[in-house]
Design an enzyme around this catalytic site. Sequence first.
Site, PDB file in Angstrom:
ATOM      1  N   GLN A  80     -39.369 -32.335 -39.304  1.00  0.00           N
ATOM      2  CA  GLN A  80     -40.607 -33.103 -39.417  1.00  0.00           C
ATOM      3  C   GLN A  80     -40.484 -34.424 -38.662  1.00  0.00           C
ATOM      4  O   GLN A  80     -39.388 -34.930 -38.443  1.00  0.00           O
ATOM      5  CB  GLN A  80     -40.933 -33.352 -40.890  1.00  0.00           C
ATOM      6  CG  GLN A  80     -41.279 -32.066 -41.633  1.00  0.00           C
ATOM      7  CD  GLN A  80     -41.527 -32.329 -43.107  1.00  0.00           C
ATOM      8  OE1 GLN A  80     -40.700 -32.929 -43.777  1.00  0.00           O
ATOM      9  NE2 GLN A  80     -42.655 -31.879 -43.595  1.00  0.00           N
TER      10      GLN A  80
ATOM     11  N   VAL B 135     -39.731 -38.314 -44.347  1.00  0.00           N
ATOM     12  CA  VAL B 135     -40.028 -36.886 -44.218  1.00  0.00           C
ATOM     13  C   VAL B 135     -38.860 -36.123 -44.820  1.00  0.00           C
ATOM     14  O   VAL B 135     -37.743 -36.643 -44.919  1.00  0.00           O
ATOM     15  CB  VAL B 135     -40.263 -36.446 -42.751  1.00  0.00           C
ATOM     16  CG1 VAL B 135     -41.575 -37.004 -42.229  1.00  0.00           C
ATOM     17  CG2 VAL B 135     -39.105 -36.846 -41.861  1.00  0.00           C
ATOM     18  N   SER B 136     -39.128 -34.869 -45.223  1.00  0.00           N
ATOM     19  CA  SER B 136     -38.138 -34.096 -45.980  1.00  0.00           C
ATOM     20  C   SER B 136     -37.077 -33.436 -45.123  1.00  0.00           C
ATOM     21  O   SER B 136     -35.966 -33.227 -45.569  1.00  0.00           O
ATOM     22  CB  SER B 136     -38.837 -33.005 -46.792  1.00  0.00           C
ATOM     23  OG  SER B 136     -39.827 -33.582 -47.600  1.00  0.00           O
ATOM     24  N   THR B 137     -37.427 -33.052 -43.899  1.00  0.00           N
ATOM     25  CA  THR B 137     -36.458 -32.313 -43.082  1.00  0.00           C
ATOM     26  C   THR B 137     -36.370 -32.915 -41.696  1.00  0.00           C
ATOM     27  O   THR B 137     -37.245 -33.665 -41.256  1.00  0.00           O
ATOM     28  CB  THR B 137     -36.880 -30.837 -42.936  1.00  0.00           C
ATOM     29  OG1 THR B 137     -38.085 -30.786 -42.160  1.00  0.00           O
ATOM     30  CG2 THR B 137     -37.104 -30.176 -44.267  1.00  0.00           C
TER      31      THR B 137
END
Length: 199
Positions: free
Chosen positions: A29, A24-26
């Site tokens: 998330q 996941v990007s952040t």
Amino acid sequence: MRDDNDPGTLDPITGGLMLGYARVSTDDQDLTLQRDHLRVAGCNKLFAEKVSGARRARPELDRMLDHLRPGDLVIVTRLDRLARSTRDLLDIAERIQITGAGLRSLAEPWADTSSPAGKMILTVMAGIAEFERSLIIDRTRSGRVAAKAKGVRFGPKRVLTPEQITHARQLIEGEQSVAEVARLLGVHRATLYRALMPQ
């Protein structure tokens, strides 16, 4: 290193491990949904990380790729969890293929290098990416040629003005050292040498 006490689920066709990769990007998330999908797909050896796809350093991805052996199968929920661009995907797929392992995406059934059709699609994608790269190179080259014809200069901007270069020549001809002149002009000797070279 491969943990022989926890070999993971074996691919019924190749006999290799089924390895899941989740990202996941952040930090906001959650990886839970991806992990669940990968476990349902048969993976019980998972590599997961919270890091932007735009960042080059993805330690868990590197760890998984180093872990691969012939016959293993890498499974992702979607290709954009694995790669940040078509070129990146092809590079990762090539690394997987070189080890003799396969790649499968749950959301994109066509992306399955363990099947002949999947291999063919990735080969076509690689050809398109190479074609796009060639077009970009050609456009860049044509743009540079056109810009040069209009008098645009490429490379670093001049540090010294033409007047300063003329003055530097006069000082050096008047027996001052290049080091002294460079110090006087506030530049490095190498910069002054480059400026004095005939264009």
